[in-house]
Design an enzyme around this catalytic site. Sequence first.
Site, PDB file in Angstrom:
ATOM      1  CG  MET A  82      -1.867  -1.207   1.203  1.00  0.00           C
ATOM      2  SD  MET A  82      -3.366  -0.970   2.175  1.00  0.00           S
ATOM      3  CE  MET A  82      -2.714  -0.796   3.811  1.00  0.00           C
ATOM      4  CG  HIS A  97       6.865  -1.697   2.462  1.00  0.00           C
ATOM      5  ND1 HIS A  97       6.721  -0.582   3.242  1.00  0.00           N
ATOM      6  CD2 HIS A  97       5.629  -2.268   2.418  1.00  0.00           C
ATOM      7  CE1 HIS A  97       5.459  -0.466   3.647  1.00  0.00           C
ATOM      8  NE2 HIS A  97       4.774  -1.483   3.168  1.00  0.00           N
ATOM      9  CG  ASP A 130       0.781  -7.062   7.653  1.00  0.00           C
ATOM     10  OD1 ASP A 130      -0.123  -6.391   8.117  1.00  0.00           O
ATOM     11  OD2 ASP A 130       1.868  -6.560   7.288  1.00  0.00           O
TER      12      ASP A 130
HETATM   13  P1  AMP Z   1       1.429  -2.905   3.438  1.00  0.00           P
HETATM   14  O1  AMP Z   1       1.996  -1.817   2.579  1.00  0.00           O
HETATM   15  O2  AMP Z   1       1.293  -2.524   4.868  1.00  0.00           O
HETATM   16  O3  AMP Z   1       0.192  -3.525   2.837  1.00  0.00           O
HETATM   17  O4  AMP Z   1       2.527  -4.065   3.434  1.00  0.00           O
HETATM   18  C1  AMP Z   1       2.975  -4.630   2.231  1.00  0.00           C
HETATM   19  C2  AMP Z   1       3.842  -5.828   2.554  1.00  0.00           C
HETATM   20  O5  AMP Z   1       4.961  -5.416   3.344  1.00  0.00           O
HETATM   21  C3  AMP Z   1       3.089  -6.883   3.367  1.00  0.00           C
HETATM   22  O6  AMP Z   1       3.459  -8.173   2.897  1.00  0.00           O
HETATM   23  C4  AMP Z   1       3.607  -6.649   4.768  1.00  0.00           C
HETATM   24  O7  AMP Z   1       3.584  -7.778   5.596  1.00  0.00           O
HETATM   25  C5  AMP Z   1       5.045  -6.228   4.495  1.00  0.00           C
HETATM   26  N1  AMP Z   1       5.548  -5.474   5.637  1.00  0.00           N
HETATM   27  C6  AMP Z   1       5.007  -4.362   6.194  1.00  0.00           C
HETATM   28  N2  AMP Z   1       5.711  -4.011   7.302  1.00  0.00           N
HETATM   29  C7  AMP Z   1       6.701  -4.939   7.448  1.00  0.00           C
HETATM   30  C8  AMP Z   1       7.741  -5.138   8.405  1.00  0.00           C
HETATM   31  N3  AMP Z   1       7.914  -4.318   9.444  1.00  0.00           N
HETATM   32  N4  AMP Z   1       8.560  -6.204   8.239  1.00  0.00           N
HETATM   33  C9  AMP Z   1       8.385  -7.054   7.184  1.00  0.00           C
HETATM   34  N5  AMP Z   1       7.426  -6.909   6.248  1.00  0.00           N
HETATM   35  C10 AMP Z   1       6.596  -5.881   6.379  1.00  0.00           C
END
Ligand code: AMP
Length: 292
Positions: free
Chosen positions: A29, A36, A149
């Site tokens: 997102m 990320h 997540d």
């Molecule tokens: P999001 O943008 O929050 O939808 O996250 C996109 C991807 O990045 C998802 O697979 C999340 O699990 C991963 N992600 C977000 N924060 C972290 C983190 N602190 N460590 C590892 N992966 C992450």
Amino acid sequence: MKVLQSLAEVKEWRCSLAPDESLGLVPTMGTLHAGHRSLLAAARTGCDRVALSIFVNPKQFAASEDLGAYPQHAEEDLESAAEEGVDLVWFTREEEMYPERFVTRVELLPLADRLCGKARPHHFGGVALVVLKLFNIFAPRRAYFGNKDFQQATIIERMVADLNLDIEIVRCPLVREPDGIALSSRNLNLSREGRRSALALSRGLFAAGELHAGGERDVSSLLLAASGVIRSEARVELEYLELVDPTSLEPFDQVVPDGGALLLVAAMLDGVRLIDNLFLGGGDGSRDEGSG
Ligand code: AMP
């Protein structure tokens, strides 16, 4: 690095790849941080081509949630993507993902109605729907998800297995800041004071982790160790704290088994929803630990 907006251009780019080129997809997102970037780096290492999608997916937010307040930083995201060697960035448009008359839903009960799904009953259906669409559009060989997540990654793995999708799901470890806080785009919406209070979540998990490392296996004692630390921060409104089996996400209610257990927490702080988790038993609880 190609930066595209229209679905037609993305499909054209996909068709231009040679059949033997492996494509790694990283759905996000946006408002990229080191968490990320660890996914992008894993995709860069593991695949010939890397595609990054950026889409704040309205179908995974309820009307009362923070869709409008979700941070967006497109310029900085493009810099991070270029530094990670991404081949394609797709800024997905809502009207192309969900055109008029769109009605299809994806449901993964009971995995989706526990933990985060209790407070967010439509969330994982929305996540699974957008990820399934991205899988169909990109036809990646591998897709990368973070254990930050954990429930989401488990649900996506289940969907891929249930629907016989020919995609390898690579789960990457949760990335923390040096003080222990789990990296999250939503941390940007915390005040300085809120950021300090948020540390109680990881500290609570670590307290239970230490107790477990010392031999404690009683579920109530482990939960109490974590909740004691978390509740000591008055600003933190605890939503759930549970010890579960990392594969089924079923809660343990008496003792945790020798194989270990996953401790997950969700809380509201200053109107910002935060989640974190820790595998008690070494490693991070994913079968594909740290690979990719
Ligand atoms: P999001 O943008 O929050 O939808 O996250 C996109 C991807 O990045 C998802 O697979 C999340 O699990 C991963 N992600 C977000 N924060 C972290 C983190 N602190 N460590 C590892 N992966 C992450």
